[in-house]
Design a protein around this motif. Structure first.
Motif, mmCIF file in Angstrom:
data_model
loop_
_atom_site.group_PDB
_atom_site.id
_atom_site.type_symbol
_atom_site.label_atom_id
_atom_site.label_comp_id
_atom_site.label_asym_id
_atom_site.label_seq_id
_atom_site.Cartn_x
_atom_site.Cartn_y
_atom_site.Cartn_z
ATOM 1 N N GLY A 1 -33.062 34.877 27.564
ATOM 2 C CA GLY A 1 -32.801 33.951 28.665
ATOM 3 C C GLY A 1 -33.125 34.488 30.040
ATOM 4 O O GLY A 1 -34.023 35.305 30.226
ATOM 5 N N TRP A 2 -32.348 34.033 31.008
ATOM 6 C CA TRP A 2 -32.604 34.365 32.408
ATOM 7 C C TRP A 2 -32.447 35.853 32.684
ATOM 8 O O TRP A 2 -33.138 36.399 33.531
ATOM 9 N N ARG A 3 -31.566 36.514 31.958
ATOM 10 C CA ARG A 3 -31.384 37.958 32.189
ATOM 11 C C ARG A 3 -32.641 38.735 31.797
ATOM 12 O O ARG A 3 -33.022 39.692 32.477
ATOM 13 N N LEU A 4 -33.269 38.317 30.703
ATOM 14 C CA LEU A 4 -34.511 38.968 30.295
ATOM 15 C C LEU A 4 -35.603 38.713 31.335
ATOM 16 O O LEU A 4 -36.378 39.616 31.660
ATOM 17 N N GLY B 1 -28.692 45.808 25.484
ATOM 18 C CA GLY B 1 -29.794 45.091 24.838
ATOM 19 C C GLY B 1 -29.421 43.666 24.493
ATOM 20 O O GLY B 1 -30.216 42.745 24.659
ATOM 21 N N ARG B 2 -28.187 43.481 24.012
ATOM 22 C CA ARG B 2 -27.716 42.126 23.696
ATOM 23 C C ARG B 2 -27.502 41.310 24.977
ATOM 24 O O ARG B 2 -27.802 40.129 25.031
ATOM 25 N N GLU C 1 -38.770 43.035 27.188
ATOM 26 C CA GLU C 1 -38.361 42.728 25.816
ATOM 27 C C GLU C 1 -38.353 43.998 24.959
ATOM 28 O O GLU C 1 -37.487 44.182 24.104
ATOM 29 N N ALA C 2 -39.297 44.915 25.206
ATOM 30 C CA ALA C 2 -39.320 46.191 24.484
ATOM 31 C C ALA C 2 -38.122 47.057 24.866
ATOM 32 O O ALA C 2 -37.514 47.698 24.000
ATOM 33 N N PHE C 3 -37.767 47.067 26.154
ATOM 34 C CA PHE C 3 -36.573 47.807 26.564
ATOM 35 C C PHE C 3 -35.329 47.247 25.879
ATOM 36 O O PHE C 3 -34.513 47.995 25.341
ATOM 37 N N ALA C 4 -35.165 45.934 25.901
ATOM 38 C CA ALA C 4 -33.997 45.323 25.262
ATOM 39 C C ALA C 4 -33.982 45.645 23.769
ATOM 40 O O ALA C 4 -32.922 45.950 23.202
ATOM 41 N N GLY C 5 -35.149 45.618 23.134
ATOM 42 C CA GLY C 5 -35.237 45.962 21.713
ATOM 43 C C GLY C 5 -34.881 47.413 21.463
ATOM 44 O O GLY C 5 -34.183 47.741 20.495
ATOM 45 N N LEU C 6 -35.343 48.311 22.326
ATOM 46 C CA LEU C 6 -34.994 49.730 22.212
ATOM 47 C C LEU C 6 -33.489 49.905 22.356
ATOM 48 O O LEU C 6 -32.850 50.585 21.552
ATOM 49 N N TRP C 7 -32.923 49.314 23.385
ATOM 50 C CA TRP C 7 -31.488 49.458 23.619
ATOM 51 C C TRP C 7 -30.671 48.957 22.439
ATOM 52 O O TRP C 7 -29.656 49.558 22.092
ATOM 53 N N ARG C 8 -31.108 47.877 21.810
ATOM 54 C CA ARG C 8 -30.363 47.356 20.647
ATOM 55 C C ARG C 8 -30.379 48.337 19.477
ATOM 56 O O ARG C 8 -29.511 48.293 18.613
ATOM 57 N N GLN C 9 -31.356 49.248 19.447
ATOM 58 C CA GLN C 9 -31.446 50.245 18.371
ATOM 59 C C GLN C 9 -30.507 51.429 18.584
ATOM 60 O O GLN C 9 -30.235 52.170 17.649
#
Length: 128
Positions: free
Chosen positions: A98-101, A92-93, A76-84
């Motif tokens: 869901g299942w991808r996370l 990140g999006r 979740e932190a990686f996805a949040g970083l990528w969205r930045q």
């Protein structure tokens, strides 16, 4: 907004891990990286970690504190970083829910099992 919130997201990473350090260096060169605080938890003072985050936890998994004070960890932190980061926001999006996370978290947990091989046996510095 949380009283501990900052205007920027803060990423906490293990600067003693060579793999982690190379990856973070790559992210820091990306457009948008100036909008993130980058904290190497091996050398920061304990107060810099903020509420709800210990040095031990921060050395174990990647953490991202959002401007509203919420603390994300792992995939979740990686996805949040990528969205930045504009060049990474699509990823990140794509994997951020869901299942991808859940798949990303499983892959990250596998990496964490292998990471001690790269990190070496250097102990973390004492808490300040």
């Amino acid at each position: 907004m949380d009283s501990n919130a900052t205007s920027k997201p803060t990423l906490y990473f293990d600067g003693a891990c060579p793999v982690c350090t190379r990856e973070i260096a790559m992210y820091r060169r990306q457009p948008g990286a100036e909008g993130i605080e980058w904290v190497d938890v091996t050398g920061c003072d304990t107060a810099r970690l903020g509420p709800g985050l210990t040095r031990e936890a921060a050395l174990t998994r990647l953490h991202l504190r959002l401007p509203d004070g919420r603390l994300l960890d792992g995939a979740e932190a990686f996805a949040g970083l990528w969205r930045q980061l504009p060049r990474w926001a699509w990823l990140g999006r794509l994997v951020g829910t869901g299942w991808r996370l859940r798949v990303l978290e499983a892959v990250y947990r596998l990496f964490l099992r292998l990471r001690p091989l790269w990190r070496g046996s250097r102990p973390a510095p004492p808490a300040t």
